[in-house]
Each structure stands twice: as C-alpha cells, then as structure tokens.
Design an enzyme around this catalytic site. Sequence first.
Site, PDB file in Angstrom:
ATOM      1  N   CYS A 183       0.840  -1.205   0.000  1.00 29.43           N
ATOM      2  CA  CYS A 183       0.000   0.000   0.000  1.00 29.43           C
ATOM      3  C   CYS A 183       0.872   1.251   0.000  1.00 29.43           C
ATOM      4  O   CYS A 183       0.600   2.208  -0.727  1.00 29.43           O
ATOM      5  CB  CYS A 183      -0.908  -0.014   1.229  1.00 29.43           C
ATOM      6  N   TRP A 219       2.457   1.571  -3.393  1.00 29.96           N
ATOM      7  CA  TRP A 219       1.472   2.017  -4.380  1.00 29.96           C
ATOM      8  C   TRP A 219       1.422   3.537  -4.434  1.00 29.96           C
ATOM      9  O   TRP A 219       1.222   4.120  -5.505  1.00 29.96           O
ATOM     10  CB  TRP A 219       0.095   1.459  -4.007  1.00 29.96           C
ATOM     11  N   HIS A 220       1.605   4.188  -3.284  1.00 30.23           N
ATOM     12  CA  HIS A 220       1.499   5.642  -3.235  1.00 30.23           C
ATOM     13  C   HIS A 220       2.668   6.350  -3.906  1.00 30.23           C
ATOM     14  O   HIS A 220       2.537   7.515  -4.303  1.00 30.23           O
ATOM     15  CB  HIS A 220       1.383   6.116  -1.782  1.00 30.23           C
ATOM     16  N   GLY A 221       3.797   5.705  -4.016  1.00 28.06           N
ATOM     17  CA  GLY A 221       4.914   6.383  -4.653  1.00 28.06           C
ATOM     18  C   GLY A 221       6.162   5.529  -4.695  1.00 28.06           C
ATOM     19  O   GLY A 221       6.358   4.639  -3.855  1.00 28.06           O
ATOM     20  N   PHE A 254      -0.026   9.920  -7.880  1.00 28.00           N
ATOM     21  CA  PHE A 254       0.099   8.507  -7.557  1.00 28.00           C
ATOM     22  C   PHE A 254      -0.516   7.620  -8.640  1.00 28.00           C
ATOM     23  O   PHE A 254      -0.413   6.425  -8.561  1.00 28.00           O
ATOM     24  CB  PHE A 254      -0.579   8.190  -6.205  1.00 28.00           C
TER      25      PHE A 254
END
Length: 455
Positions: free
Chosen positions: A289, A292-294, A455
């Site tokens: 997770c 996934w954001h960066g 993102f």
Amino acid sequence: MLLAASLLFYAWGEGPYAGILLLSIAINYLCGRLIATRGGKHLAKTMLVIGIVCNLALLCGYKYLKFFILSFDALASAIQNAPFSIENLHIPIGISFFTFKAISYLVDVYRNPDMAEKHPARLALYMSLFPQLLAGPIDRYPTIARDMENRNSELSDIVAGFERFFIGLGKKVLIANVLSISVDQIFALSRSDLTTPLAWIGISFYTLQIYFDFSGYTDMAIGLGRVFGFHFGENFNAPYLSRSVQEFWRRWHISLSTWFRDYLYIPLGGNRKGLWRTLLYLVIVFVLCGLWHGANWTFVVWGLFHGMFLMAEHLGWSKRLARLPAWCTHAYLIAVVMVGWVFFRADTIETAFSYLAAMFGLAGGDGIGYYAALVVDGRAMAAFFAGILCMLLERTAMDFWRTTRRSLDLQVGASPSRGQFIFDSFRWFGVAFVMLLSIMELAAGAYNPFIYSRF
C-alpha cells in the site's frame, strides 16, 4: 460522448502518453473476453495471470523502474561497481488508479464470467471516466456497469452533483491550497533552521492539507459523476475521528483499503490461517500500500509504520485502547497518523527522521532566523481552524442536512413548503458563497495540483 470527453481530457494533459491508457484498455478488454469464454478453467486462469502481469508490467515499467534501478544503484556503488543510469521516465497521471480498476475487473470476471463486458466502449469508459480518472475513487466494475445500463440524470441529480462538486472545490482551494504554502516552506527548511514549534505547525497543517486535498477531489469526482448519472462510492468517513489505526483504515481512502482487502489480503488467506500468518499478511499489504502511493522508500516506511501498529492492535493493543477514555484513543490515533505523515511528506528517509527529531525536541534552529509568524499568516491560521471545524462537524452536518430535508419532504409530500424553501435557500446560499470564494482564490492564486494525482 462521455468516453470521447474522457479520452480528450486525458490526452490534453498527457499527450502521447494517453496511448498507455488506450493500451491498458485494449489488453484488459481482450483478457476479459478470453477469461469469459468456455475454454475451461485452465484457460481462464492463464488469461487472468497474463492480464494481471501486463497491468503490473505497465505500472512497474513507468512508475517503479527508476526506483528499482536507483535502489540497486546505491547497492552497486557500495560494492564499487559501476552504477546503472536511466533517463527520467514520465509517470502517466493516474496510472495507479486505472491499473487497479483494471485488475479488479479481471478478477471479478474470473469469479463471475457473466460480468465480462462485450462492448469495448463501455469498458473503456469505466477505465477512463474523467471525474475519477486522476485520483479515484477506485469503484468496481459492477457499480459503474449498473449505472451505465440504467443511467438517469435528472434535475435533482444535477443539482445535488454540483452542490457536492463546489463543496469539494472549497475544501481544495480554500483550505488545502492555503495550508500548502506554509507546509512547503516549513518542510523546505534545513535541520539547522527548523524549530520544534515550526515542526509541529508544519505537520499539523499537512495533516489537514492532505485530508482536505484528497477528500476535496473525491467530493468533486462524486459530484461530477452524479451530474452524469453515476453514483461513485464514498471514499472518506471522518477518518480523523477514529479511535484506532484499524478504524482509521476503514474510514480513510475506503476504495483503496477495500481493494487491498478484497484482492490481496483475503486471497492470501486473511485471518483464516492463524495469528502469525495474519500479521505477516498485514505487513505485506501495507508495505505494498505504501509502495502504491509512490516510488520512494519513504512511502514503504510509511506503509510499514501503519502495518506495525495494525499488528500491535491485533496482538491485543486494541483491547487496551477500548478501556481508555475516548479522548485518549483519539489522541493516540492522531499522534500515530501525524508521525506517519512525516514519512509520507518527506523527500527522503533522512529528511523524515531529521524532521521527527525536530518535532521531539532535537531541533537545530534558534527561532530567530525562521519563526512561526514568518511562514504562517492570518489566512493560514484561518484555513487551519476552519479545517478543524469542518473535520469535526462535516459528517454531523451532512447527516443533519439529509435528515432535515427528508423530514420536510415527508411532512408535505410533493408540495413545496415554506420550510423547504427556507432550508434550500440557506443551503444554496452557503454553497454559492463557497463557490464564489473558491473562484476568487483560484483567480488570484497559483497552480496547485492535487496531491494524489501524482500517484
């Protein structure tokens, strides 16, 4: 028409990189059709795997290739090998969002082949629908398909949609954008200039900025969807009023947390394979997770940080929290979230730990060269207190408006009443006032993109 508008919207900002979105649509349409054919379970599973691999290859190739190479680059330099080099790769806007929508579509078709979309334009609209293309919510295909099948945009939907849109615009422009000016200045300070009060002001402002930035986008997306006859899912439910990290993730970015739950955590085994497996799966999910954001180690640490607190709550910490007063548990949640946001906002791990050190009394600044009044003006303080008030009352106010309007409707039926007129007049005066202030702020301010669009 909506499909053409959505593709034009994306191409206007991304130019030739809109081809990545078109390629993703084509791959997922073909894989979905092949999964749904009567070629047996083996073919369906093979096409599911191929489709997921293709989606992840596009995502990793554009978003994470440089990150992986630079991570190996540091290792190679440490052992005195020639480092790799790679040109800057452009990351297509919203690639994480439309990739996750595509994967959920393929998995849902594998579970229920009757869901496979025969008309390519309908699947293309699901993946490219412009209100939610850049930053979600990540709605599942059955929800959007149901609206496409029975889409009805009445005047009441248009009115409610624009009302929600302007509320979201106000969140973004009047609160998030104003706070971002002070946040950027504070986080740009070096360790030698940063003071403990400034560090706490910066992270407090950022805590509100990221919420109102992202929930503002979500409100605008939900509102525009409603105008066009779509009913997107809610993505926030007063997350900062939570009393545990588990509850926070049931209220924050709901579409993403439920995606990870349904398509990763539960398929891995969830809580069905014993306590230690459950804890391991939690850590895996939240590391992914964060990633996934960066494409940065700061996001990995942020995800791991939340995963560790979720592990602690699963191991019994949540029972102890339940025995504490409400204000203690709220304070615990806010403290955890704010420390986590430091990693989310910082550019490097070193910068994050340096900022945390300043927050907890190890600041290097003397407060003379840089002090609070230098980076925090009256507008910022007004936005900060307005944000706190909205955060505390947002859910209560929305429930009050709905309940009051429903009770007025039940009292008079279809006939308009003086009470309804007064109620709607106050509501629309407030919305118009927010709209006017937002337009004025946009006209006078600088470009400030949505945080989650990257993102």
